[in-house]
Design a protein around this motif. Structure first.
Motif, PDB file in Angstrom:
ATOM      1  N   SER A  70       0.827  -1.209   0.000  1.00 22.60           N
ATOM      2  CA  SER A  70       0.000   0.000   0.000  1.00 22.60           C
ATOM      3  C   SER A  70       0.862   1.261   0.000  1.00 22.60           C
ATOM      4  O   SER A  70       0.477   2.276  -0.586  1.00 22.60           O
ATOM      5  CB  SER A  70      -0.932   0.006   1.214  1.00 22.60           C
ATOM      6  N   SER A  77       1.644   1.996  -3.560  1.00 24.32           N
ATOM      7  CA  SER A  77       0.491   2.598  -4.229  1.00 24.32           C
ATOM      8  C   SER A  77       0.391   4.082  -3.903  1.00 24.32           C
ATOM      9  O   SER A  77       0.173   4.918  -4.791  1.00 24.32           O
ATOM     10  CB  SER A  77      -0.800   1.888  -3.800  1.00 24.32           C
ATOM     11  N   ASP A 120      -5.975  -0.827  -4.741  1.00 26.79           N
ATOM     12  CA  ASP A 120      -5.270  -1.161  -3.511  1.00 26.79           C
ATOM     13  C   ASP A 120      -6.174  -1.983  -2.594  1.00 26.79           C
ATOM     14  O   ASP A 120      -6.993  -1.431  -1.863  1.00 26.79           O
ATOM     15  CB  ASP A 120      -4.803   0.120  -2.811  1.00 26.79           C
ATOM     16  N   VAL A 129      -3.298  -4.688  -6.177  1.00 24.20           N
ATOM     17  CA  VAL A 129      -2.601  -4.936  -4.916  1.00 24.20           C
ATOM     18  C   VAL A 129      -3.492  -5.801  -4.044  1.00 24.20           C
ATOM     19  O   VAL A 129      -4.651  -5.446  -3.776  1.00 24.20           O
ATOM     20  CB  VAL A 129      -2.270  -3.610  -4.199  1.00 24.20           C
TER      21      VAL A 129
END
Length: 250
Positions: free
Chosen positions: A41, A44, A170, A201
């Motif tokens: 994360s 991202s 994400d 993700v």
């Protein structure tokens, strides 16, 4: 589409991303997997320009441009999009008002004609049907009182209407039931083309049953330690991440 070179990033004094390299071509779908705390994360957020994350070394080039000095809104204008794991609510701001504000902010920076409310409502109703969200949600405050699945569908609605060049999802699959997972897969697959790329993700390979990635990357301790195809995700489903402990960077 995206080229990350020797990227290092931190939050405060804590180093999270460590000399990471990643290259994504137009039209590709890349899945990024890994255990909690591996930096997925964070990566991202760094790509999209979250101000809490500091890049201490390296480069991120998007469509040939170095974007590290660009603000998040400029990056969005250039076609970057991120769907959040935990979308926040905006009390007093209806979903349709939010969509119109975002779309027109981007159109203004691109020197494109602004979208009229009547035209947007028509296209938004179609997009609602495509993502399985009732059209009346357009007139409710964004994400207020929405269930977890409805919030994720609202994110897909935004992606449908904004039509980004690079979409980062994400952990969009977090907390979703099978029907919602299938919907995420359907939307991504319908939007896939030779000019649009996706980064998925996720902790788990379940969503990859509906979205076939071109590449699967495994992150650990802020770096990509292994890259493969969809078979790698299947191996992770069977064996978890422990077998990668001694794997060197691929």
């Amino acid at each position: 589409m995206l080229k990350i070179q020797s990227l290092n990033a931190s939050v405060g004094d804590k180093s999270i991303i460590k000399s990471l390299n990643l290259s994504i071509q137009p039209g590709e779908v890349h899945a990024i997997m890994g255990p909690n705390g591996s930096g997925k994360s964070t990566l991202s957020n760094v790509i999209t320009g979250h101000p809490d994350y500091q890049v201490t070394a390296g480069h991120i080039h998007y469509q040939g441009e170095d974007i590290l000095e660009m603000t998040p809104d400029v990056r969005a204008t250039k076609g970057l999009f991120m769907s959040f794991q935990y979308p926040v609510g905006l009390p007093g701001v209806t979903t349709i008002s939010f969509l119109q504000a975002v779309m027109n902010a981007q159109r203004k920076q691109r020197q494109e004609p602004l979208v009229e409310a009547t035209d947007l409502i028509a296209s938004a109703r179609v997009a609602c049907e495509q993502v399985g969200l009732p059209a009346q949600f357009l007139h409710r405050a964004l994400n207020k009182g929405f269930s977890g699945g409805e919030k994720k569908r609202a994110e897909l609605l935004q992606m449908r209407l904004l039509e980004p060049k690079l979409a980062i999802l994400d952990e969009t699959d977090s907390g979703l039931d099978i029907d919602a997972l299938k919907m995420v897969g359907t939307v991504v697959n319908e939007m896939r083309d030779n000019a649009r790329s996706f980064v998925i993700v996720t902790h788990y390979p379940r969503i990859l049953e509906y979205i076939k990635p071109d590449y699967v990357h495994v992150m650990r301790d802020g770096n990509i330690i292994k890259t493969g195809d969809a078979a790698l995700a299947n191996q992770l489903e069977k064996s978890g991440y422990a077998w990668l402990d001694d794997t060197t960077k691929d």
